[in-house]
Scaffold this active site. Sequence first.
Site, PDB file in Angstrom:
ATOM      1  N   PRO A  63       0.992   1.672  -2.307  1.00 14.07           N
ATOM      2  CA  PRO A  63      -0.294   3.002  -3.136  1.00 14.07           C
ATOM      3  C   PRO A  63       0.699   3.832  -2.671  1.00 14.07           C
ATOM      4  O   PRO A  63       1.556   4.091  -1.361  1.00 14.07           O
ATOM      5  CB  PRO A  63      -1.151   2.776  -1.957  1.00 14.07           C
ATOM      6  N   HIS A  64       0.316   4.761  -3.665  1.00 15.19           N
ATOM      7  CA  HIS A  64       0.830   5.645  -3.875  1.00 15.19           C
ATOM      8  C   HIS A  64       0.350   6.558  -5.051  1.00 15.19           C
ATOM      9  O   HIS A  64      -0.479   6.613  -5.313  1.00 15.19           O
ATOM     10  CB  HIS A  64       2.858   5.715  -4.419  1.00 15.19           C
ATOM     11  N   ALA A  65       0.694   8.164  -4.141  1.00 15.81           N
ATOM     12  CA  ALA A  65      -0.146   9.398  -5.262  1.00 15.81           C
ATOM     13  C   ALA A  65       0.431  10.917  -5.115  1.00 15.81           C
ATOM     14  O   ALA A  65       1.475  10.763  -4.295  1.00 15.81           O
ATOM     15  CB  ALA A  65      -1.610   9.747  -4.965  1.00 15.81           C
TER      16      ALA A  65
END
Length: 150
Positions: A63-65
């Site tokens: 997960p990344h943002a």
Amino acid sequence: MTSPRPDLVRLGLFVADSFELFRTLASELRAAGFVADADAVAEALRAREAVHSTAIGDGLAMPHARTAAATEPRFVAARLGRALDLGAADGVPVDLVFLLVSPPSDPGAHVKQLALLARRLQAPEVVEALRRAPDEASFRRALEGAKAVA
């Protein structure tokens, strides 16, 4: 090859779903002084995950943002105490999570960190060592490329 270095490592983390996972890890980043706003980080991760699952198969998720709550790329690795269904194409529940948040001002650094991590996780012996690591230090050594002590 440079190896990814997590800012935080959490082993045996129990969460009920992806949003609790994001809230928990974002709160830990905030508590460590790595991000300004845990809620903003969790929401950015949730919004990114809503576009497409970041579960990449074989029990792994990245997960990344990009969020203004981060002033530089920050990386948390977690081994879950109970695997979660995060919608991986192969249907395998996720037990290893590698979460990255970066500021929106440097998309190149964000992509570079994701690519570096993805390359490292392509090695089956690394993934196996991460799953067997008895403690955070061994987990870090396995991820960074040194021989893990089991």
